[in-house]
Design a protein around this motif. Structure first.
Motif, PDB file in Angstrom:
ATOM      1  N   VAL A 183      12.889 -43.028  27.889  1.00  0.00           N
ATOM      2  CA  VAL A 183      13.599 -43.850  28.872  1.00  0.00           C
ATOM      3  C   VAL A 183      14.990 -43.293  29.135  1.00  0.00           C
ATOM      4  N   GLU A 184      15.673 -42.846  28.082  1.00  0.00           N
ATOM      5  CA  GLU A 184      17.009 -42.273  28.257  1.00  0.00           C
ATOM      6  C   GLU A 184      16.959 -41.024  29.139  1.00  0.00           C
ATOM      7  N   ARG A 185      15.953 -40.175  28.911  1.00  0.00           N
ATOM      8  CA  ARG A 185      15.808 -38.995  29.766  1.00  0.00           C
ATOM      9  C   ARG A 185      15.499 -39.400  31.198  1.00  0.00           C
ATOM     10  N   GLY A 186      14.730 -40.471  31.368  1.00  0.00           N
ATOM     11  CA  GLY A 186      14.437 -40.963  32.715  1.00  0.00           C
ATOM     12  C   GLY A 186      15.681 -41.457  33.428  1.00  0.00           C
ATOM     13  N   LEU A 187      16.558 -42.151  32.704  1.00  0.00           N
ATOM     14  CA  LEU A 187      17.815 -42.618  33.304  1.00  0.00           C
ATOM     15  C   LEU A 187      18.703 -41.435  33.702  1.00  0.00           C
ATOM     16  N   CYS A 188      18.699 -40.388  32.901  1.00  0.00           N
ATOM     17  CA  CYS A 188      19.483 -39.193  33.249  1.00  0.00           C
ATOM     18  C   CYS A 188      18.922 -38.533  34.502  1.00  0.00           C
ATOM     19  N   LEU A 189      17.597 -38.472  34.622  1.00  0.00           N
ATOM     20  CA  LEU A 189      16.994 -37.909  35.829  1.00  0.00           C
ATOM     21  C   LEU A 189      17.318 -38.765  37.044  1.00  0.00           C
ATOM     22  N   ALA A 190      17.309 -40.090  36.872  1.00  0.00           N
ATOM     23  CA  ALA A 190      17.654 -40.985  37.988  1.00  0.00           C
ATOM     24  C   ALA A 190      19.068 -40.710  38.489  1.00  0.00           C
ATOM     25  N   GLU A 191      19.993 -40.404  37.584  1.00  0.00           N
ATOM     26  CA  GLU A 191      21.370 -40.124  37.999  1.00  0.00           C
ATOM     27  C   GLU A 191      21.445 -38.876  38.870  1.00  0.00           C
ATOM     28  N   THR A 192      20.609 -37.875  38.590  1.00  0.00           N
ATOM     29  CA  THR A 192      20.613 -36.680  39.445  1.00  0.00           C
ATOM     30  C   THR A 192      20.046 -36.984  40.824  1.00  0.00           C
ATOM     31  N   MET A 193      19.302 -38.104  40.961  1.00  0.00           N
ATOM     32  CA  MET A 193      18.709 -38.504  42.227  1.00  0.00           C
ATOM     33  C   MET A 193      19.499 -39.648  42.874  1.00  0.00           C
ATOM     34  N   SER A 194      20.660 -39.956  42.338  1.00  0.00           N
ATOM     35  CA  SER A 194      21.409 -41.109  42.835  1.00  0.00           C
ATOM     36  C   SER A 194      21.918 -40.867  44.248  1.00  0.00           C
ATOM     37  N   ALA A 195      22.032 -41.942  45.007  1.00  0.00           N
ATOM     38  CA  ALA A 195      22.540 -41.840  46.367  1.00  0.00           C
ATOM     39  C   ALA A 195      23.934 -41.232  46.399  1.00  0.00           C
ATOM     40  N   ASN A 196      24.740 -41.554  45.384  1.00  0.00           N
ATOM     41  CA  ASN A 196      26.100 -40.999  45.328  1.00  0.00           C
ATOM     42  C   ASN A 196      26.108 -39.494  45.157  1.00  0.00           C
ATOM     43  N   SER A 197      25.030 -38.944  44.639  1.00  0.00           N
ATOM     44  CA  SER A 197      24.921 -37.501  44.461  1.00  0.00           C
ATOM     45  C   SER A 197      24.284 -36.825  45.664  1.00  0.00           C
ATOM     46  N   VAL A 198      23.191 -37.415  46.175  1.00  0.00           N
ATOM     47  CA  VAL A 198      22.386 -36.738  47.192  1.00  0.00           C
ATOM     48  C   VAL A 198      22.981 -36.860  48.595  1.00  0.00           C
ATOM     49  N   LEU A 199      23.426 -38.039  48.979  1.00  0.00           N
ATOM     50  CA  LEU A 199      23.850 -38.242  50.366  1.00  0.00           C
ATOM     51  C   LEU A 199      25.089 -37.431  50.757  1.00  0.00           C
ATOM     52  N   PRO A 200      26.101 -37.289  49.898  1.00  0.00           N
ATOM     53  CA  PRO A 200      27.210 -36.398  50.275  1.00  0.00           C
ATOM     54  C   PRO A 200      26.751 -34.947  50.479  1.00  0.00           C
ATOM     55  N   ARG A 201      25.747 -34.499  49.708  1.00  0.00           N
ATOM     56  CA  ARG A 201      25.231 -33.142  49.920  1.00  0.00           C
ATOM     57  C   ARG A 201      24.530 -33.045  51.272  1.00  0.00           C
ATOM     58  N   TYR A 202      23.919 -34.128  51.703  1.00  0.00           N
ATOM     59  CA  TYR A 202      23.276 -34.148  53.017  1.00  0.00           C
ATOM     60  C   TYR A 202      24.331 -33.976  54.108  1.00  0.00           C
TER      61      TYR A 202
END
Length: 438
Positions: free
Chosen positions: A413-432
């Motif tokens: 679960v902890e690894r899943g939460l870390c993966l979710a952070e790499t997919m967070s809107a705060n990370s992805v949308l500014p790159r868009y």
């Protein structure tokens, strides 16, 4: 001239319906650091659709709007999931509404509920034909700097692409779904000759876009195999709002009471579109095998063309419950209903789409069982996070669900939460936004 006199609908949706509001509220807004750009987005799905491509197109538009860009949308009436138009919208009219500060033009589309067989071709084709004169008109009237087309449906691309070239706008294709390949793999379309013609059409138009964005590495590889250059194709995964979907305590979940599920029961949850690609008949079959384990309940939350069939298949099963689509403000609570998320996939279609629901599952901090085969991107992403029975294997799925009650999940679960952070809107949308400004 007639196109300039579209009926102005008395529909000012703004953000009050909650669709995408969390993303707008949780990502830094204000003017972009670069100059404000005019962006026209042409997509078959848009708000108020709650799930699927429409959710991401809406949240992208809202983010860009909050960053100071001027956005206009040409889309269809809301119809997903299920392929039928929701009131107060109509399927046969051109209607313009205001969403936040964005002008949204809805174009007619002919469809049949569930879109069986050839209707998966007829419905998007009818939208593309009806939208073509409108999107050309709006591009020449709006004079955007950038035109974004969202696939599905690629049928909408020709008119937008031609108009963008003529007015000097840059063009970007956002590939959410390799719809041509998926249509044949799932069985909506058949025939070698039809597939060859479809592939020629697809490859020719893909090559005409200035930029292509897709949501997975495997989909990028498929696009490169269709003749695109490495420099043209970028990967930006579908995002999750990790401020809105968070791990919530199991003990205070209202959905258990609503469904009459005992507080000590083990809940297996699927939440999303109920369509053929999701292979939910496997989940019903697994629930049947697990019916003797009286503490396991399967909850299917969502809507789509398979709903009636799934309810019929499970009518005699006391351990299966159904919920309708939930509004955005209840999504975190819905995902917290799960003791275990389940993500079935149709064999053969795994790398043609990447399930958009995955981000929410990860961010909810709950264990996951996903049917996935070695070599697929889903398998590679989740191999140290989820239990991964093979696609199409009902016994293995049932065994994985049963085993999930007894294994230690904390590190996964902890690894899943870390993966979710790499997919967070705060990370992805500014790159868009950076990609659009490049």
């Amino acid at each position: 001239m007639g196109l300039d006199f579209i009926a102005e609908a008395d529909v000012s949706t703004g953000h009050e319906d909650g669709v995408g509001a969390a993303v707008q509220g949780n990502i830094s807004g204000g003017p972009g650091r670069g100059r404000s750009q005019k962006i026209l987005i042409h997509a078959i799905n848009f708000a108020p659709e709650l799930i699927g491509c429409g959710k991401y197109t809406t949240e992208l538009a809202q983010f860009l709007e909050a960053r100071g860009h001027i956005i206009e949308i040409v889309t269809a009436p809301p119809h997903y999931p299920g392929w039928f138009v929701r009131a107060p919208y109509q399927s046969g009219a051109y209607v313009t509404e205001i969403f936040g500060s964005m002008r949204v033009t809805r174009c007619p589309m002919t469809m049949k509920t569930g879109a069986p067989g050839l209707w998966r071709l007829i419905a998007p084709l009818s939208f593309a034909a009806a939208a073509a004169p409108m999107v050309v008109w709006r591009i020449f009237r709006f004079r955007p700097h950038i035109v974004i087309c969202v696939e599905p449906t690629l049928m909408s691309a020709p008119a937008a692409l031609i108009a963008a070239k003529l007015c000097g706008a840059r063009s970007l294709l956002h590939v959410q779904d390799l719809e041509v390949d998926a249509a044949f793999e799932v069985g909506h379309l058949n025939g070698g000759a039809i597939r060859r013609v479809a592939n020629i059409f697809e490859s020719w138009f893909l090559a005409r876009f200035d930029r292509v964005v897709t949501i997975s590495q495997k989909m990028q590889h498929a696009l490169l195999a269709k003749g695109l250059s490495q420099q043209k194709v970028s990967v930006l995964r579908n995002w999750v709002d990790t401020a809105a979907i968070v791990p919530e305590p199991r003990t205070t979940n209202a959905f258990r009471e609503e469904l009459g599920i005992p507080s000590d029961a083990f809940v297996v949850l699927y939440a999303g579109n109920l369509g053929p690609k999701q292979a939910l008949d496997m989940l019903i079959a697994a629930a049947r095998r697990l019916a003797g384990e009286c503490d396991i309940y399967c909850v299917i939350a969502g809507a789509g063309p398979m709903l009636d069939a799934l309810q019929t298949q499970s009518a005699d099963l006391p351990n299966v419950r159904f919920l309708p689509l939930q509004p955005a403000e209840r999504m975190s609570e819905l995902l917290a209903l799960a003791d275990l998320h389940v993500l079935p996939q149709l064999k053969g279609a795994a790398d043609l789409v990447l399930p958009s629901k995955l981000g929410g599952m990860l961010a909810s901090g709950r264990p996951i069982v996903a049917t996935a085969d070695p070599g697929t991107e889903l398998y590679e992403m989740l191999q140290d996070i989820a239990l991964l029975p093979p696609t199409g294997d009902i016994d293995s799925l049932a065994e994985a669900i049963s085993a999930a009650r007894t294994i230690e999940w904390s590190q996964r679960v902890e690894r899943g939460l870390c993966l979710a952070e790499t997919m967070s809107a705060n990370s992805v949308l500014p790159r868009y936004e950076t990609l659009l400004s490049a």
